[in-house]
Design an enzyme around this catalytic site. Structure first.
Site, PDB file in Angstrom:
ATOM      1  N   ASN A  81       0.994 -11.931   2.308  1.00  0.00           N
ATOM      2  CA  ASN A  81       1.682 -11.556   3.542  1.00  0.00           C
ATOM      3  C   ASN A  81       1.149 -10.272   4.165  1.00  0.00           C
ATOM      4  OD1 ASN A  81       4.326 -11.385   5.313  1.00  0.00           O
ATOM      5  ND2 ASN A  81       4.195  -9.439   4.197  1.00  0.00           N
ATOM      6  N   ILE A 128       0.820  -1.205   0.000  1.00  0.00           N
ATOM      7  CA  ILE A 128       0.000   0.000   0.000  1.00  0.00           C
ATOM      8  C   ILE A 128       0.859   1.262   0.000  1.00  0.00           C
ATOM      9  CG2 ILE A 128      -0.199   0.055   2.512  1.00  0.00           C
ATOM     10  CD1 ILE A 128      -3.068   1.071   2.168  1.00  0.00           C
ATOM     11  N   ASP A 180      -3.482  -1.410  -2.648  1.00  0.00           N
ATOM     12  CA  ASP A 180      -4.101  -1.778  -1.377  1.00  0.00           C
ATOM     13  C   ASP A 180      -4.752  -3.145  -1.556  1.00  0.00           C
ATOM     14  OD1 ASP A 180      -5.753  -1.996   0.894  1.00  0.00           O
ATOM     15  OD2 ASP A 180      -6.191   0.149   0.924  1.00  0.00           O
ATOM     16  N   TYR A 182      -8.235  -9.295  15.042  1.00  0.00           N
ATOM     17  CA  TYR A 182      -6.999  -9.904  14.561  1.00  0.00           C
ATOM     18  C   TYR A 182      -7.091 -11.430  14.623  1.00  0.00           C
ATOM     19  CZ  TYR A 182      -2.023 -10.491  13.689  1.00  0.00           C
ATOM     20  OH  TYR A 182      -0.820 -10.850  13.132  1.00  0.00           O
TER      21      TYR A 182
END
Length: 273
Positions: free
Chosen positions: A102, A38, A75, A173
């Site tokens: 990743n 990004i 992005d 998360y």
């Protein structure tokens, strides 16, 4: 002769940290690299994210190894941008044979009061971004007919969720990283007929800017119980990006040619605690 001669590897989050490490390790073994990042900031993220100058360092590192690299700013939340990057890269480098999804963020420690945004941004990057990456790259891999390997970078939080304290950031998360395992298992079935292997990799804490920053330090200082819950079994607090990259290399190489659909921890025994 390298393990990955004549291969093209697409890596997201490649400007720095683990992404740069993966790019360098695969290039050392002969792969050409498609580097995506990004190169900008997401407001809810409490640490400095990768920048254009970071990507320039990745480019120089790969080129110093005599490998080609196509770097694009995109992005992972933008599927159209990823598809465009894949088209441009394959035109220049040839068919993609390796994907390392990743790119990821952590909003833990953010002082943003909008918990809905913290949750949404984490899910959008860490889960939807993986979906976008694979669905952008896989069709070209299928069309090429050369098989391939895909590694989705999850986390020990994608296997245990240990240390969750009910916060939007921590919960998102863990949820996203668990969700990546679900994507992997579905992708592994979908792509097996094309001899494309798909696996997840689950690191413990890695010494990168996502973990080593003031926001995380403050978060753990204010919540010692959560900090203690993230301790590894082996006597090491953080592993290095190169430790994860070595596992990525194994998974995408012919040394793992019959390995698909697995969750591989690189965790200093974290999941055994």
């Amino acid at each position: 002769m390298g393990l990955l001669d004549n291969k093209v590897a697409l890596i997201t989050g490649a400007a720095r940290g683990m992404g740069r490490s993966h790019a360098i390790r695969l290039a050392e073994e002969g792969a050409d690299i498609v580097a995506i990042d990004i190169c900008g900031q997401i407001d809810s993220v409490p640490y400095q994210m990768g920048r254009t100058e970071d990507m320039e360092q990745t480019i120089k590192a790969v080129e110093s190894l005599g490998r080609r690299i196509v770097a694009r700013t995109a992005d992972v939340r933008d599927g159209a941008a990823l598809r465009g990057a894949v088209r441009e890269a394959t035109d220049e480098l040839g068919a993609i044979g390796i994907v390392v999804a990743n790119a990821g963020i952590a909003t833990v420690g953010s002082d943003d009061p909008d918990t809905d945004r913290l949750f949404r941004d984490t899910i959008d990057v860490n889960l939807t971004g993986v979906w976008n990456t694979v669905t952008a790259a896989a069709p070209s891999m299928q069309q090429a007919g050369n098989g391939g390997a895909i590694v989705l970078i999850s986390s020990t939080q994608g296997l245990k969720g240990t240390g969750g304290n009910g916060s939007a950031a921590a919960t998102a998360y863990a949820a996203a990283k668990h969700g990546v395992v679900g994507l992997m298992r579905s992708f592994a079935h979908w792509l097996a007929r094309d001899n494309i292997r798909v696996n997840t990799l689950h690191p413990t804490g890695v010494e990168t800017p996502m973990i080593v920053n003031e926001a995380i330090e403050k978060y753990f200082a204010e919540d010692p119980e959560t900090a203690q819950a993230t301790v590894n079994l082996l006597p090491v607090s953080l592993i290095q990006p190169s430790d994860v990259s070595d596992a990525v290399l194994w998974l995408v190489s012919d040394h793992a040619k019959y390995v698909t659909g697995i969750t591989l921890p690189v965790d200093a025994g974290f999941c055994a605690r």
